[in-house]
Design an enzyme around this catalytic site. Structure first.
Site, mmCIF file in Angstrom:
data_model
loop_
_atom_site.group_PDB
_atom_site.id
_atom_site.type_symbol
_atom_site.label_atom_id
_atom_site.label_comp_id
_atom_site.label_asym_id
_atom_site.label_seq_id
_atom_site.Cartn_x
_atom_site.Cartn_y
_atom_site.Cartn_z
ATOM 1 N N CYS A 239 20.759 -2.146 5.634
ATOM 2 C CA CYS A 239 20.664 -1.328 4.424
ATOM 3 C C CYS A 239 22.048 -0.921 3.938
ATOM 4 O O CYS A 239 22.280 -0.817 2.720
ATOM 5 C CB CYS A 239 19.810 -0.094 4.690
ATOM 6 S SG CYS A 239 18.046 -0.460 4.846
ATOM 7 N N GLU B 146 -8.013 5.446 -4.675
ATOM 8 C CA GLU B 146 -8.438 6.070 -3.422
ATOM 9 C C GLU B 146 -8.615 7.571 -3.629
ATOM 10 O O GLU B 146 -7.793 8.220 -4.269
ATOM 11 C CB GLU B 146 -7.394 5.895 -2.310
ATOM 12 C CG GLU B 146 -7.267 4.533 -1.703
ATOM 13 C CD GLU B 146 -6.289 4.531 -0.527
ATOM 14 O OE1 GLU B 146 -6.145 5.586 0.136
ATOM 15 O OE2 GLU B 146 -5.662 3.493 -0.286
ATOM 16 N N ASN C 96 0.845 -1.189 0.000
ATOM 17 C CA ASN C 96 0.000 0.000 0.000
ATOM 18 C C ASN C 96 0.879 1.237 0.000
ATOM 19 O O ASN C 96 1.708 1.410 0.907
ATOM 20 C CB ASN C 96 -0.907 0.035 1.241
ATOM 21 C CG ASN C 96 -1.862 1.217 1.233
ATOM 22 O OD1 ASN C 96 -2.820 1.229 0.467
ATOM 23 N ND2 ASN C 96 -1.600 2.200 2.082
ATOM 24 N N GLU C 97 0.737 2.060 -1.021
ATOM 25 C CA GLU C 97 1.422 3.359 -1.084
ATOM 26 C C GLU C 97 2.909 3.238 -0.719
ATOM 27 O O GLU C 97 3.379 3.829 0.253
ATOM 28 C CB GLU C 97 0.719 4.369 -0.179
ATOM 29 C CG GLU C 97 -0.695 4.675 -0.619
ATOM 30 C CD GLU C 97 -1.448 5.578 0.337
ATOM 31 O OE1 GLU C 97 -2.516 6.087 -0.046
ATOM 32 O OE2 GLU C 97 -0.991 5.762 1.487
#
Length: 683
Positions: free
Chosen positions: A166, A312, A152-153
């Site tokens: 990372c 959305e 999502n997003e």
């Protein structure tokens, strides 16, 4: 890949995020009954449900999702089924606390919100693959399934992590990109300030430093972070393609929200089977419908001009801005259908039923706290009928009039430290140029700087600071081929490593613009400059001025005062069969309109200046016919001319000669005669 016209929706999509897990099962029957009443065709499901679907590691509970999917299918509602990987469960973080992301300042976020994820973390990647695999195996053949909704997003609210995991991943990424540490040193210019590395193992993420960090290092870390998000999307997408062939896979973008500029959607658009977007009005005093149009045009462009889907937006107020006003009567339908005009295959909302608990309980929904005896609900039902009446629009394409260059990576570079003026804002210039085109009733495509631009009579380039040599060649070929180019200041300056192009500014754009810039001279806070031009016309600029030296270009407007008094301010260069304009200061709205108006004449564009301000006219054309959308954002009734008669689809009335568009409403005419681009509007 699967076809972008998904097998399940079959109609324009209308619905929203559905979170039945927030409600007892006794409410579900009422939900689907009301969905039928509202004309809902599809809902997004399961996006935040990982903790319910996998209550403990490797143990799955699909019973509730089985029941709700069956219930939706029985009631004719399709499902945009989510992989819930945006919100890992609490048990996951207890076992893997290192999967929580670390900020640039070294602070590790805590569990308790959404999207708190280190996307390099191997435990997260393994767990995400496991839940995605389980969902695909169980629901690939379910008749309610229309498409897959991964995560999502992406990038919201966490786009990057600076942890040791990372750091190791970043070193591998650098090795793949550059091969050797010597190549990294050369690309990053580490000879400056003595920042050279002897091996890739010495390189960390660009964490907090006492003064400005190496800009090329920071720029590559943004690319790495974006690539890492996309790696995880592709991993889930490929599982779904393999186990559920024939069903499209998407993830919801947020293309034009300035707070979400950490993702390069040109790259993402190539990875999804259907481009989808989330858009929310930013109520900061500006004309919100202009940003809406910009977001829709940009999303369509990321989709390559193909139809896309608004996944959305809100029925009324949101919950996360400093002030969250309700939408006015009719505004929800106007917003929704403006997206459809610009290429969306429907209108979806967050969310179906307004939550009673949690962070977004005051965010509006299709079914509000006030229930069905409310303005919002009545407008939702009316909008559902309107969307259903536009069936012939499905599959048609929006017709553009001009293009604007847009590059997220150039934005990233412009936001780094130590630029010539903190008052220069690349996004502000993009908004200003777009608003001027919008006010001339032009529909805008956005394009990558290296894309083929030959079909556009006009291309505008606001603040393209980072521009490759290929971009320079592309824009020259465009202008020489007969196009009209308009370039704003601080463009063409650096290459992909944030290294200044050799020679005078504006770097790779010197030849096409026919000029050089000896120096910039940014203006003081609140300072303005006057500009004089043809017939003594006077314009006003601020923020920026330059010492421009024409080298083939003609001076059209001149600085009347300020540091560059007497020097060219706006130039025009005839090159090949086309023209290239250069604007060396930040023009206010009337001045920018004046300059672009002159460029319109070069481009042979009818700017439609006789049409009312804030009345949009947008065309969609294709096998379904030619459709003219008229969106009236004003408080006054309007009339727009029609070149051909047709049927107004929302009212069923015939339209001929002129189309009446009442205040605050939308009208959609399917023309009887399908003309080419530009037809349908009166002269």
């Amino acid at each position: 890949m699967p076809e972008t016209t998904d097998r399940g929706a079959r109609r324009l999509a209308f619905g929203g995020d559905y979170n039945p897990e927030q409600w007892p099962q006794s409410v579900w029957e009422e939900d689907v009954r009301l969905m039928r009443e509202a004309g809902v065709t599809m809902v997004s499901l399961g996006i935040f449900s990982w903790a319910l679907l996998e209550p403990e590691p490797g143990v799955h509970d699909f019973g509730w999702l089985d029941r709700i999917l069956d219930l939706l299918h029985e009631n004719g509602v399709r499902a945009d089924l989510g992989t819930p990987t945006v919100s890992p469960p609490a048990w996951f973080y207890r076992a893997h606390p290192d999967a929580l992301p670390v900020t640039r300042e070294g602070v590790r976020f805590a569990f308790g919100s959404r999207a708190a994820i280190c996307h390099s973390n191997p435990a997260y990647r393994e767990a995400a693959a496991r839940i995605t695999t389980a969902l695909a195996r169980r629901y690939a053949g379910h008749p309610a399934l229309a498409m897959w909704h991964v995560h999502n997003e992406y990038g919201v609210p966490v786009s990057a992590c600076w942890c040791d995991t990372c750091a190791a991943h970043f070193r591998r990424w650098l090795g793949d990109r550059y091969g050797t540490v010597e190549a990294v040193n050369d690309a990053w210019g580490t000879a400056f300030w003595g920042l050279a590395y002897r091996s890739l193992d010495e390189i960390d993420p660009p964490r907090l430093t006492p003064t400005a960090g190496n800009p090329a290092h920071q720029l590559d870390y943004r690319r790495f972070a974006d690539d890492t998000l996309r790696e995880n999307f592709r991993a889930e997408r490929d599982i779904l393609h393999r186990l559920a062939p024939g069903i499209p896979v998407t993830t919801n973008f947020m293309t034009a929200l300035s707070q979400c500029d950490t993702v390069d959607y040109w790259a993402w658009g190539r990875e999804v089977d259907l481009v989808t977007n989330d858009h929310y009005l930013i109520t900061d005093g500006r004309r919100t419908h202009v940003n809406l149009a910009m977001a829709a045009d940009l999303t369509r462009s990321v989709a390559g001009g193909a139809p896309w889907l608004l996944l959305e937006h809100s029925t009324s107020g949101v919950s996360w801005q400093p002030r969250n006003p309700a939408k006015s009567p009719g505004e929800m339908a106007r917003n929704s259908l403006a997206h459809v005009a610009r290429g969306s295959e429907g209108a979806m909302f967050f969310q179906w039923r307004q939550s009673r608990k949690g962070a977004e309980k005051f965010h509006s929904a299709m079914l509000p706290h006030a229930g069905t005896d409310s303005r919002v609900w009545r407008e939702v039902v009316e909008l559902g009928a309107s969307v259903a009446s536009l069936a012939s629009v499905r599959g048609t394409r929006t017709v553009p009039d001009a293009a604007m260059l847009w590059d997220w990576q150039s934005w990233w570079a412009q936001t780094l430290e130590w630029r010539p003026s903190e008052d220069h804002d690349a996004r502000e210039r993009a908004d200003a140029f777009y608003e001027t085109l919008y006010d001339r009733h032009l529909t805008v495509d956005f394009a990558h700087p290296e894309a083929d631009l030959s079909r556009y009579p006009l291309v505008v380039v606001p603040a393209l600071y980072l521009a490759s040599e290929e971009t320079g060649r592309n824009l020259r070929a465009y202008a020489e081929g007969g196009g009209t180019l308009v370039v704003s200041y601080f463009s063409g300056i650096v290459d992909e490593h944030d290294a200044v192009h050799p020679g005078a500014y504006p770097g790779v754009l010197r030849d096409v613009l026919g000029l050089t810039v000896e120096e910039w001279s940014p203006l003081g806070e609140g300072e303005t400059v006057g500009i004089t031009g043809p017939g003594g016309a006077s314009l006003t600029g601020d923020v920026w001025s330059e010492f421009v030296v024409p080298r083939g270009a003609e001076t059209v407007w001149t600085y009347a005062d300020g540091p560059a008094a007497g020097r060219p301010a706006v130039t025009r260069h005839r090159i090949g069969d086309g023209t290239a304009w250069y604007v060396s200061t930040r023009l206010d709205a009337p001045a920018l309109d004046t300059v672009l108006g002159a460029a319109f004449e070069d481009a042979g564009i009818d700017p439609r200046g006789e049409l009312p301000r804030d009345v949009e006219l947008v065309r969609r054309e294709g096998d379904g016919g030619t459709h003219l959308f008229a969106v009236n954002h004003t408080g006054h009734d309007a009339k727009v001319p029609l070149e051909a008669p047709g049927t107004e689809l929302l009212t069923g009335e015939r339209a001929d000669g002129h189309l009446a568009v009442p205040a605050g409403t939308v009208r959609v005419v399917r023309l009887d005669d399908r003309g080419g681009p530009g037809s349908g509007l009166g002269a």
